[in-house]
Design an enzyme around this catalytic site. Structure first.
Site, PDB file in Angstrom:
ATOM      1  N   LYS B 114      28.918 -21.598   9.695  1.00 49.33           N
ATOM      2  CA  LYS B 114      28.920 -21.419  11.262  1.00 49.33           C
ATOM      3  C   LYS B 114      28.062 -22.602  11.869  1.00 49.33           C
ATOM      4  O   LYS B 114      28.741 -22.962  12.776  1.00 49.33           O
ATOM      5  CB  LYS B 114      27.813 -20.071  11.225  1.00 49.33           C
ATOM      6  N   GLU B 198      21.372 -18.751  18.320  1.00 52.25           N
ATOM      7  CA  GLU B 198      21.763 -19.086  19.422  1.00 52.25           C
ATOM      8  C   GLU B 198      21.200 -18.086  20.748  1.00 52.25           C
ATOM      9  O   GLU B 198      20.135 -16.882  20.764  1.00 52.25           O
ATOM     10  CB  GLU B 198      23.244 -18.677  19.399  1.00 52.25           C
ATOM     11  N   HIS B 233      29.865  -4.522  16.655  1.00 55.66           N
ATOM     12  CA  HIS B 233      30.314  -6.326  15.795  1.00 55.66           C
ATOM     13  C   HIS B 233      31.881  -6.308  15.006  1.00 55.66           C
ATOM     14  O   HIS B 233      32.219  -7.032  14.448  1.00 55.66           O
ATOM     15  CB  HIS B 233      29.636  -6.782  15.322  1.00 55.66           C
ATOM     16  N   ARG B 290      42.681 -17.150   8.424  1.00 55.60           N
ATOM     17  CA  ARG B 290      43.530 -16.190   7.678  1.00 55.60           C
ATOM     18  C   ARG B 290      44.476 -15.470   9.077  1.00 55.60           C
ATOM     19  O   ARG B 290      44.256 -15.672  10.339  1.00 55.60           O
ATOM     20  CB  ARG B 290      42.687 -15.580   6.455  1.00 55.60           C
TER      21      ARG B 290
END
Lengths: 167, 504, 504, 167
Positions: B114, B198, B233, B290
């Site tokens: 990330k 974040e 999510h 992908r």
């Protein structure tokens, strides 16, 4: 033939009489013609006359009295009881008769927490059932003595399977 | 040519179909739970690779390479999930001399971090959510960040993905404990305890850009998708195009996505994900290296075949797609059909499918990984199938979705179909007024009772009551008995006794 | 709003789907043979209209109008076939105050006459095949025509249509007898013994233009279709666009078709059919004043919904299609799946469908009028379903068709699926080198033996032989017997005795 | 278990032995592993080892010995006979044994042109069967005496239904 259909906790009395082209079904004193054709063991075409309303109904006889119907976009679970059963089920809740702990969904039995002869209280965990990654505790709904245990840890059971009988 | 599919379910079926159309022979692999799965039945050959648990079958790299070698496959397609974003597997495949249908191993590794991918995207000029660029070394860094950017913040596992490994913190006094838990979760789920922070974007929309790039440096953006309807999510409904992306925003999204593609040396199809706030500002989220579950909505609107393109790129062919020829038409929506009960907290619902009818007709596509009469295994992702509808505009697509959902019937297990039937009739769905928290906020407000609220146009209870009574009468054997036939089963005999006490 | 569908099978299903998407309630009608047909199951209500023979049910105008009245339907959709091109029914519907989903009755009547529609088309400027403009009053007229235009000629019933009522004459001495027979056939089939003559076009292609026109004078051409693969003048495979129509020819086809539409005062969707000779010259053939079986290939390529448009026009709304916005994309092919054995002279094959699996996935649409486990009635058109594939270009569409055909399985009855699997692999199919006589010329040349020639990539006989032997072993009860269970059926007992004489 | 499988007029000898995971099938002296799983009464998944070739096979047991398989894109009709039956069928053709007239496709019997005891010659029409709008004449393949008649005008019969037996 008379039935009591239990849906969302409410009881409806229904009388079904075979007539030419289907059944005369009386519900709330109102009789309609139900033309029901089964296509295979899981699907039925139902036309209700007069009016001719057409329903394609997928059905499953899940437990002895339990049926699950898919009517249009709705999935409906209901119990179809003989009148005597409906009365017994309604009055028997507190003490008399046997209570059964059934598997609400298919799964794997992780643990059986009681043995025949054990006394149980309402809310006491009886069986732990795992489906995918979730464990579900099944609890006794009333007090009594465990009469029979039909499952053991490791068993894979279908929905409606009777796990424990409490007398 | 022969291609091994290191996957199962609907995506294995999707890949087999692409290969059949390209004249490529297919090799399926299956665990003990999947002997009669559709991908086994449809492939040209099929090989057993171990017991049901994925770690002993679909994740067993050596076993998969073994099958590839003995079957003579030249390509390996990982699908999504399982080993699709595992750089070690990609490297092993390439080291074996096989062709990996995906980006190079080092790009998977780079974008799998990330923080590294955030750094790369930022340097390439993609807008970033304010956040730390490096993993948190000590709690003071996190406190300093909160001091500057305020609360709430989102703690994210560096190795996380697919919605996992995230933790929201609303209060300053919870920061230290949350960091501790986030680290131990990261270690437990991803084997990596590094965590960064974040700023939390309030009620964001999830917008992503489909990209494709070849080894000759050509790259295109094949439109965007909106995947804001999520639960915890996880995407549930996706559409193309986004109902809120204007041509101007679209161009900036494409520019940002292609900048990330070029900076990372990406080759293959892939997806650059963004969050968009209420003001239309978007921020780089991550890149999925992908094929995505939701690729069919892009295929429907852009008239392309992303799996075919992906295999062509892997075979070293130049991109067949050209940016100026990519012209969207109409609107597509996908629903993910899971074996879960959406009105009981998405409780898993394994079991046997006793009746299955798929919708069809104009503008409807179903990519399914299950067959009638088969059992949904307990061991894998519970997605059964994807329903994709296309219409010349969004309102027609929505009405077509509603029609297709009414035709779709899966009995024997609970599925998310009732959720979609409920959603498609919500005014927020019609006006596309949703965000990634929408579903998680909506569901608890329903007076659930185990199902969606009944709508005026739904079939009345009476029909179900009458039908059930007729079915019970038919099955009771009473009709046979009244014609002189004695019922034989214990159940019928019991019923006969019970009814015998009542006048008919 | 409520719409009654005066039809059955896949087209009734197609109309129900359009209505559901438009929020229109549907009324199905069914004969005794169709109680559990898909259209009955899918409609909002369903009413019995009589015994199986069409004349006593689906063609019974009064009965249909009765049901419309009692059910409160405001619209009647005739589908295709049955009463779709019957001007008397259209007139009755309109006289009852109901809305007819189709062109005005007088337009149906006008275009239903071969000679009248030829005259109209010629006056509108559409090219005509040289032929008589009036029915033949006496044999001398036919001889004079042959004197001028040569042989062969085609004798056509004025009231004919759908490939029926045509007779080719190659020799002058056969003219008189052929005229006699053509007249008596016309009288027998259509109740009209009038016959006219046209020059026979050698190995023509069938090209048709889809049109739509509203009551405000707006009209569009929604591309052309090629339907040259026919058997005995009946379409079997259709595609859009035609592989041989150039942009220049297309423009001229559109101009001719729209001229016919305007000259006839057409309102609704419809089709203007042309024959095209080997030089690319095309000639007006006839106009079909209804929805065509093959409308889905146009829908796939132009991204439109012709049934929705047809209903909108009937409701008095202006055309939603604009010529300049109609933009074709890719290529679509349709195969008509009939309950017929194509390798035994298309012998009808009624019976029970014991296994049905429909293809799915990208670019595949199936419009089906049958269910698994149901019986195909003897009384109606034997078309079971339509398979429609779309691809970004014709080669991809062809490979997708091939893939979809390999997924499509109907057991229990013979179907035309094996014919399509054979056709899709012919080089003439790949190069689109065909004409309307192609199939009738090809099939007799095959060393049939009841099936298509086996191809190299087909499954070998050995697999079938081994599988059948295993299945027979399983069903023989021998496995149970070897575990100590005695077989019970006479068949198993007989087998046991037969096998008992041999050492195991 | 030994079988003779008749396909397009040719006979193949097959031996089937149950083994763990399927059947060992010997055909033309060559033994392969056939892993066959039936999904329901009409569909089977077949894997042939070594090699792992996968076939999805729809099947119907149409008549006593007749099977119809759909293997990939091919529809194949074959007879599976016990060895003694295969010999009997091959040698019996000319005279001995009974010959049966079966319905080749489903249809409606329009006329039965013989009665028990009638003598028939090869090619003589025995039954007229209508399917949709076509009439099919079924003829005797050899001479003999009509032993039994199982159909009457108006009957609707399935494919494989034995209409007449000639001895």
């Amino acid at each position: 033939m008379k039935w009591v259909v239990r849906l969302d906790g409410g009881d409806r009395e229904v009388e079904v009489e075979p007539v030419s082209g289907g059944f005369a079904v009386t519900l709330d004193g109102h009789t309609q013609m139900v033309d029901l054709v089964r296509l295979d063991g899981t699907l039925a075409s139902v036309l209700v006359r007069p009016g001719g309303a057409s329903y394609e109904i997928a059905y499953q006889h899940e437990t002895r009295t339990g049926w699950r119907l898919t009517v249009g976009e709705r999935e409906i679970q209901l119990d179809v009881l003989a009148p005597i059963e409906a009365i017994a089920a309604r009055t028997g809740g507190g003490g008399a008769g046997a209570a059964r702990i059934e598997a609400p969904i298919p799964g794997r039995v992780v643990a059986v927490k009681v043995a025949p002869g054990d006394e149980v209280r309402p809310g006491q965990p009886v069986v732990v059932l795992e489906a995918m990654k979730m464990e579900n505790e099944l609890v006794a709904e009333r007090s009594g003595t465990v009469q029979e245990v039909f499952a053991a840890a490791g068993d894979v059971v279908d929905a409606g399977f009777v796990l424990v009988v409490i007398a | 040519m022969k291609l091994l599919i290191a996957n199962r379910g609907e995506i294995a079926v999707r890949i087999i179909r692409a290969c059949q159309e390209m004249g490529i022979r297919t090799v399926a692999v299956y665990s003990e739970a999947d002997r009669v799965s559709p991908h086994v039945l449809m492939a040209d050959e099929a090989h057993a690779i171990g017991p049901a648990p994925a770690a002993e079958s679909y994740l067993d790299m050596d076993r998969l390479l073994d099958v590839a070698r003995t079957s003579g496959a030249q390509l390996i397609h990982p699908g999504y999930g399982f080993l699709a974003e595992n750089p070690d597997f990609a490297a092993k495949v390439e080291a074996t001399g096989l062709t990996w249908v995906g980006p190079p191993a080092e790009v998977i590794r780079l974008m799998g971090s990330k923080t590294a991918s955030r750094r790369l995207a930022g340097e390439a000029g993609a807008p970033l959510i304010p956040g730390l660029m490096e993993p948190i070394a000590e709690p003071g860094q996190l406190e300093a960040f909160v001091e500057e950017h305020g609360l709430p913040v989102l703690l994210k596992a560096v190795a996380g993905g697919g919605g996992k490994g995230m933790r929201r913190v609303d209060r300053k006094e919870d920061l230290a404990a949350a960091l501790e838990r986030a680290r131990s979760e990261g270690a437990a789920y991803f084997g990596d305890d590094r965590v960064y922070a974040e700023r939390l974007v309030d009620r964001p929309r999830h917008i992503e850009v489909q990209v494709a790039a070849d080894r000759f440096g050509a790259a295109v953006a094949v439109g965007e998708r909106e995947c804001s309807i999520q639960r915890r999510h996880q995407k549930v409904v996706e559409e193309c195009p986004s109902p809120v992306v204007t041509p101007e925003i679209r161009q900036r999204l494409f520019d940002a996505a292609l900048a990330v593609v070029r900076a990372s040396g990406y080759q293959s199809v892939g997806t650059v994900e963004f969050l968009m706030d209420r003001d239309g500002q978007f921020y780089f989220l991550e890149m999925n290296t992908r094929l995505q579950v939701e690729h069919p909505v892009t295929e429907a609107v852009y008239g392309v075949d992303l799996v075919r393109e992906q295999i062509r790129i892997a075979l070293g062919e130049p991109l067949s797609l050209k940016q100026e020829e990519l012209c969207p038409r109409g609107h597509a929506i996908e629903c993910r059909v899971y074996a879960e009960d959406p009105f009981r907290g998405f409780a898993p619902s394994p079991g046997r499918i006793v009746f299955l009818r798929r919708p069809s007709g104009p503008g409807v596509r179903v990519d399914s990984g299950v067959l009638n009469g088969t059992t949904v295994p307990l061991e894998y992702d519970p997605m059964l199938a994807k329903l994709i509808v296309w219409g010349p505009d969004r309102p027609v697509a929505v009405s077509r979705l509603r029609r297709a959902l009414s035709e779709y019937c899966i009995s024997g297990i609970a599925t998310t179909l009732p959720l979609f039937r409920f959603l498609v009739r919500r005014p927020e769905f019609a006006s596309a007024d949703f965000h990634t928290w929408y579903l998680d906020e909506l569901l608890p407000t329903l007076d659930a009772g185990g199902g969606p609220p009944v709508q005026a146009e739904d079939a009345p209870d009476d029909v179900a009551v009458m039908t059930a009574a007729c079915l019970a009468t038919l099955e009771s054997g009473w009709l046979e008995e009244s014609r002189g036939v004695r019922p034989e089963s214990w159940w019928r005999e019991g019923l006969r006794q019970l009814h015998g006490r009542f006048p008919r």
